[in-house]
Design a protein around this motif. Structure first.
Motif, PDB file in Angstrom:
ATOM      1  N   THR A 180      33.530  23.990  99.396  1.00  0.00           N
ATOM      2  CA  THR A 180      33.038  24.956  98.418  1.00  0.00           C
ATOM      3  C   THR A 180      32.067  24.302  97.440  1.00  0.00           C
ATOM      4  O   THR A 180      32.386  23.275  96.831  1.00  0.00           O
ATOM      5  N   GLY A 181      30.878  24.897  97.318  1.00  0.00           N
ATOM      6  CA  GLY A 181      29.858  24.379  96.417  1.00  0.00           C
ATOM      7  C   GLY A 181      28.771  23.584  97.107  1.00  0.00           C
ATOM      8  O   GLY A 181      27.706  23.359  96.523  1.00  0.00           O
ATOM      9  N   TRP A 182      29.009  23.150  98.346  1.00  0.00           N
ATOM     10  CA  TRP A 182      27.956  22.440  99.084  1.00  0.00           C
ATOM     11  C   TRP A 182      26.867  23.425  99.488  1.00  0.00           C
ATOM     12  O   TRP A 182      27.145  24.588  99.812  1.00  0.00           O
ATOM     13  N   ASP A 270      38.283  16.739  91.665  1.00  0.00           N
ATOM     14  CA  ASP A 270      39.609  16.451  92.227  1.00  0.00           C
ATOM     15  C   ASP A 270      39.538  15.332  93.273  1.00  0.00           C
ATOM     16  O   ASP A 270      40.369  15.282  94.183  1.00  0.00           O
ATOM     17  N   ASP A 271      38.571  14.427  93.127  1.00  0.00           N
ATOM     18  CA  ASP A 271      38.484  13.275  94.022  1.00  0.00           C
ATOM     19  C   ASP A 271      39.838  12.549  94.037  1.00  0.00           C
ATOM     20  O   ASP A 271      40.455  12.342  92.984  1.00  0.00           O
ATOM     21  N   PRO A 272      40.329  12.130  95.217  1.00  0.00           N
ATOM     22  CA  PRO A 272      41.684  11.571  95.297  1.00  0.00           C
ATOM     23  C   PRO A 272      41.819  10.122  94.867  1.00  0.00           C
ATOM     24  O   PRO A 272      42.916   9.547  94.974  1.00  0.00           O
ATOM     25  N   ILE A 273      40.775   9.495  94.349  1.00  0.00           N
ATOM     26  CA  ILE A 273      40.803   8.060  94.096  1.00  0.00           C
ATOM     27  C   ILE A 273      41.956   7.638  93.181  1.00  0.00           C
ATOM     28  O   ILE A 273      42.585   6.601  93.405  1.00  0.00           O
ATOM     29  N   SER A 391      41.925  31.480  92.867  1.00  0.00           N
ATOM     30  CA  SER A 391      41.999  30.021  92.897  1.00  0.00           C
ATOM     31  C   SER A 391      41.697  29.486  94.293  1.00  0.00           C
ATOM     32  O   SER A 391      41.893  30.165  95.306  1.00  0.00           O
ATOM     33  N   GLY A 392      41.198  28.242  94.351  1.00  0.00           N
ATOM     34  CA  GLY A 392      40.813  27.632  95.619  1.00  0.00           C
ATOM     35  C   GLY A 392      41.717  26.474  95.993  1.00  0.00           C
ATOM     36  O   GLY A 392      42.466  25.942  95.158  1.00  0.00           O
ATOM     37  N   ASP A 393      41.635  26.045  97.245  1.00  0.00           N
ATOM     38  CA  ASP A 393      42.459  24.934  97.723  1.00  0.00           C
ATOM     39  C   ASP A 393      41.944  23.589  97.234  1.00  0.00           C
ATOM     40  O   ASP A 393      42.706  22.625  97.133  1.00  0.00           O
ATOM     41  N   ARG A 394      40.661  23.486  96.972  1.00  0.00           N
ATOM     42  CA  ARG A 394      40.098  22.265  96.397  1.00  0.00           C
ATOM     43  C   ARG A 394      39.062  22.671  95.365  1.00  0.00           C
ATOM     44  O   ARG A 394      38.501  23.765  95.423  1.00  0.00           O
TER      45      ARG A 394
END
Length: 402
Positions: A180-182, A270-273, A391-394
């Protein structure tokens, strides 16, 4: 002298670019003109003239953008919005915004417009809502992952641009529908995004390209060699992977590049770093606004994406700039698919089009907009129900400034 507005032609690019650069306090160069020429759509650029003098304008890139569950959908990527110094506060920007949004509606083109805002106070008055943020990330080099993180056994290697770009394009196009957003990228968009002139580099190195069998990364380095030894900065331009293991492997490679003191990355919020690292506090994060979304046609836009749960609610929308959106809309979702129709029924929530744009990509909660007094609940429980629906998943993320 009266101000006039017209659509541009290809011959107007040089003058338009000079006005744009003047507004952003930059110098116009032939390199910059050539960089823009490939993505310039004159028929989608409007400019305001004071007599024969071009004093401001704005344009649109015709792109697709991934929306939650709906894959890539047509979007007007608004760009190059500027007013020449000395001509501000004369209504120039308002005329450009009206020409863009009213033109899209009248012609039945895109139901959504998106942009990056140079100043966050400008675009809400034209109905744009803050729909996505990005994280400016800083992580010390050699930072350790927590035990149990798998980076697989695939080789990560640096390659020349000519080898990397075809692979990057294939991976990007494969991932686009679920990110989403790309934005879609034609050849000219890739050339623009990976432009590598001295001006593009901003004092950093040329791009370096990294490939994994299931992902890629692009980065620059900034030299820094103090008395105690090299402490270069590694600036990640873009990183993408088909799976989480490949993403972790790319991170591990970049964190372990010799002579580097810190990795910096403009990444998703929400980058998982932080959850990959053994010490999450090593990842310093600053969040900033990225995509602003403008709903051009409520009934068309709300049916383009998919939703998390069923709902049946009446939205009373206020939109002073695009009055065809104002009124009450019955928003019904069944099995993820929405239908929208105009009604006279009593509303369940009252909101402005700015709030609707803000929640559209699933990154901004409707409950937050209600707490900010941009949404008023009429039927008890309606805001919570709709917030879950949107709401979205990511978190949405746009990996390019356009």
């Amino acid at each position: 002298m009266a101000l006039t507005l017209r659509t541009l032609t290809a011959d107007d690019l040089a003058e338009f670019q000079r006005v744009l650069d003047a507004a952003f306090l930059a110098d116009t160069t032939e390199e910059e003109l050539e960089r823009w020429r490939g993505i310039f759509e004159p028929e989608r650029h409007h400019a305001v003239f004071d007599g024969d003098e071009l004093i401001g304008g704005g344009g649109i890139q015709t792109r697709d953008m991934a929306v939650p569950g709906g894959g890539p959908q047509p979007v007007a990527a608004v760009t190059s919005v500027a007013v020449k110094p000395g001509h501000r506060r004369r209504g120039v920007l308002t005329r450009v915004m009206k020409a863009q949004l009213h033109g899209m509606h009248d012609e039945g083109r895109e139901a959504l417009a998106v942009l990056w805002a140079s100043e966050a106070a400008i675009y809400p008055r034209y109905g744009y809502g803050l729909a996505a943020e990005y994280t400016q990330l800083g992580v010390p080099a050699k930072a350790m992952f927590r035990p149990g993180v798998s980076v697989g056994g695939e080789r990560v290697r640096e390659v020349a641009r000519d080898e990397a770009v075809p692979v990057m394009k294939a991976i990007y196009d494969e991932l686009l529908p679920s990110r989403t957003g790309w934005l879609s990228r034609a050849e000219a968009n890739w050339n623009y995004q990976l432009s590598d002139t001295e001006r593009d580099r901003g004092g950093l190195s040329a791009y370096r390209y990294v490939l994994h069998p299931h992902g890629y990364a692009v980065y620059r380095v900034k030299a820094n060699w103090p008395e105690r030894g090299p402490r270069y900065e590694l600036h990640v331009r873009e990183m993408a992977a088909r799976d989480d293991e490949a993403y972790a492997a790319l991170y591990r490679y970049l964190l372990d590049v010799d002579m580097v003191g810190e990795l910096k990355f403009f990444t998703a919020s929400d980058d998982p770093i932080t959850h990959l690292l053994d010490d999450s506090r090593l990842a310093l994060r600053n969040r900033f606004d990225s995509l602003w979304v403008r709903i051009v046609d409520v009934d068309r836009a709300l049916t383009l994406r998919r939703y998390n749960s069923d709902v049946d609610a009446v939205l009373e929308v206020a939109d002073g700039f695009c009055p065809w959106n104002s009124g009450r809309w019955r928003f019904t979702v069944k099995n993820g698919t929405a239908t929208v129709r105009r009604v006279e029924d009593d509303p369940d929530v009252v909101l402005d089009v700015h709030a609707l744009g803000a929640v559209y990509l699933g990154g901004t909660k409707l409950t937050s907009m209600a707490r900010a007094q941009r949404v008023r609940e009429v039927t008890k429980g309606a805001v919570n129900a709709l917030s879950h629906v949107f709401s979205g998943d990511r978190d949405p993320h746009c990996p390019e400034v356009f």
